[in-house]
Design a protein around this motif. Structure first.
Motif, PDB file in Angstrom:
ATOM      1  N   VAL A   1      48.258  28.534 -19.720  1.00  0.00           N
ATOM      2  CA  VAL A   1      47.539  29.801 -19.578  1.00  0.00           C
ATOM      3  C   VAL A   1      46.071  29.501 -19.802  1.00  0.00           C
ATOM      4  CG1 VAL A   1      47.181  32.101 -20.496  1.00  0.00           C
ATOM      5  CG2 VAL A   1      49.486  31.212 -20.311  1.00  0.00           C
ATOM      6  N   ASP A   2      45.258  29.861 -18.811  1.00  0.00           N
ATOM      7  CA  ASP A   2      43.851  29.465 -18.819  1.00  0.00           C
ATOM      8  C   ASP A   2      42.974  30.562 -19.428  1.00  0.00           C
ATOM      9  OD1 ASP A   2      41.818  27.651 -18.127  1.00  0.00           O
ATOM     10  OD2 ASP A   2      41.300  28.892 -16.403  1.00  0.00           O
TER      11      ASP A   2
ATOM     12  N   ARG B   1      50.451  36.514 -23.918  1.00  0.00           N
ATOM     13  CA  ARG B   1      50.263  35.180 -23.365  1.00  0.00           C
ATOM     14  C   ARG B   1      51.601  34.449 -23.190  1.00  0.00           C
ATOM     15  NH1 ARG B   1      45.250  32.787 -24.013  1.00  0.00           N
ATOM     16  NH2 ARG B   1      45.302  30.539 -23.768  1.00  0.00           N
ATOM     17  N   ASP B   2      52.444  34.513 -24.215  1.00  0.00           N
ATOM     18  CA  ASP B   2      53.729  33.825 -24.171  1.00  0.00           C
ATOM     19  C   ASP B   2      54.627  34.388 -23.082  1.00  0.00           C
ATOM     20  OD1 ASP B   2      52.968  32.204 -26.199  1.00  0.00           O
ATOM     21  OD2 ASP B   2      54.171  33.181 -27.752  1.00  0.00           O
TER      22      ASP B   2
ATOM     23  N   PHE C   1      46.836  37.494 -17.185  1.00  0.00           N
ATOM     24  CA  PHE C   1      46.541  36.143 -17.652  1.00  0.00           C
ATOM     25  C   PHE C   1      46.454  35.207 -16.459  1.00  0.00           C
ATOM     26  CE2 PHE C   1      48.603  38.334 -21.091  1.00  0.00           C
ATOM     27  CZ  PHE C   1      47.861  37.968 -22.191  1.00  0.00           C
ATOM     28  N   ARG C   2      45.480  34.325 -16.508  1.00  0.00           N
ATOM     29  CA  ARG C   2      45.369  33.319 -15.448  1.00  0.00           C
ATOM     30  C   ARG C   2      46.203  32.109 -15.859  1.00  0.00           C
ATOM     31  NH1 ARG C   2      40.165  32.994 -14.984  1.00  0.00           N
ATOM     32  NH2 ARG C   2      40.119  34.492 -13.308  1.00  0.00           N
ATOM     33  N   VAL C   3      47.184  31.773 -15.025  1.00  0.00           N
ATOM     34  CA  VAL C   3      48.071  30.655 -15.328  1.00  0.00           C
ATOM     35  C   VAL C   3      47.825  29.540 -14.316  1.00  0.00           C
ATOM     36  CG1 VAL C   3      50.468  29.931 -15.639  1.00  0.00           C
ATOM     37  CG2 VAL C   3      49.809  32.275 -16.185  1.00  0.00           C
TER      38      VAL C   3
ATOM     39  N   GLU D   1      42.558  35.146 -20.401  1.00  0.00           N
ATOM     40  CA  GLU D   1      42.794  36.493 -19.936  1.00  0.00           C
ATOM     41  C   GLU D   1      41.790  36.799 -18.839  1.00  0.00           C
ATOM     42  OE1 GLU D   1      43.503  40.483 -22.475  1.00  0.00           O
ATOM     43  OE2 GLU D   1      43.760  38.577 -23.505  1.00  0.00           O
TER      44      GLU D   1
ATOM     45  N   GLU E   1      47.645  34.980 -11.260  1.00  0.00           N
ATOM     46  CA  GLU E   1      47.345  35.990 -12.269  1.00  0.00           C
ATOM     47  C   GLU E   1      48.624  36.735 -12.564  1.00  0.00           C
ATOM     48  OE1 GLU E   1      42.769  36.966 -11.106  1.00  0.00           O
ATOM     49  OE2 GLU E   1      44.045  38.660 -11.684  1.00  0.00           O
TER      50      GLU E   1
ATOM     51  N   ALA F   1      55.794  32.817 -15.572  1.00  0.00           N
ATOM     52  CA  ALA F   1      55.310  31.781 -14.656  1.00  0.00           C
ATOM     53  C   ALA F   1      56.325  30.634 -14.577  1.00  0.00           C
ATOM     54  CB  ALA F   1      53.949  31.263 -15.118  1.00  0.00           C
TER      55      ALA F   1
ATOM     56  N   ALA G   1      53.571  35.855 -20.344  1.00  0.00           N
ATOM     57  CA  ALA G   1      53.008  35.431 -19.052  1.00  0.00           C
ATOM     58  C   ALA G   1      53.481  34.016 -18.718  1.00  0.00           C
ATOM     59  CB  ALA G   1      51.481  35.486 -19.108  1.00  0.00           C
ATOM     60  N   LEU G   2      53.490  33.155 -19.734  1.00  0.00           N
ATOM     61  CA  LEU G   2      53.927  31.775 -19.537  1.00  0.00           C
ATOM     62  C   LEU G   2      55.410  31.722 -19.158  1.00  0.00           C
ATOM     63  CD1 LEU G   2      52.279  29.202 -19.801  1.00  0.00           C
ATOM     64  CD2 LEU G   2      53.048  28.989 -22.141  1.00  0.00           C
TER      65      LEU G   2
END
Lengths: 91, 91
Positions: free
Chosen positions: B81-82, B54-55, B4-6, B84, B48, B61, B57-58
């Motif tokens: 989160v921007d 998603r959660d 995921f792009r954060v 995948e 990345e 981060a 990944a957040l």
């Protein structure tokens, strides 16, 4: 005339090395965050721009980026007007 | 596992002086941009993060911000989160 809050994101161009981002990535790995990669690091600016309209505020902010805030050889920038500042009185 | 792009925005806290932002504001005025005020300057990072969701990944981060990326005494941060990363293979 209203004051608009403009968000400016200045990032190193995708094709270029980003030594700051690499340093952060190595430090995150050293702290045990093995799941992170491709770290890029840039600047974020918030400006209050006094202008007759949203579009005019954006145009002035773009001019500021071209003149000072971003170096077009090595950086890309994004702009967004984030809203009107209540009772804004930016000079 | 996906990557995921954060997007991370780290800004000086509102109550604190921001000497970098002030320097930029003075430079903009010197260039003739009299309509700008209240300039604040911070950092923008793009990470990345490989995570099952998603959660997650957040959350990772956020942990990175707390450990390294932001200094909670003088800085605030925002995360988003921007999306995948297609075929993402962050470590």
């Amino acid at each position: 005339m209203s004051a608009f809050r403009v968000e400016v994101r200045v990032m190193p161009r995708a094709a270029l090395l980003d030594p700051q981002g690499q340093a952060v990535e190595h430090a995150l790995h050293a702290l045990g965050f093995a799941e992170v990669g491709h770290v890029r690091m840039g600047k974020h600016l918030v400006l209050e721009v006094t202008a007759p309209s949203r579009d005019e505020a954006l145009a002035r902010a773009r001019a500021m980026c071209d003149r000072l805030l971003a170096n077009p050889v090595i950086e890309d920038y994004d702009l967004a007007v984030d809203g009107e500042v209540p009772g804004g009185t930016a000079r």
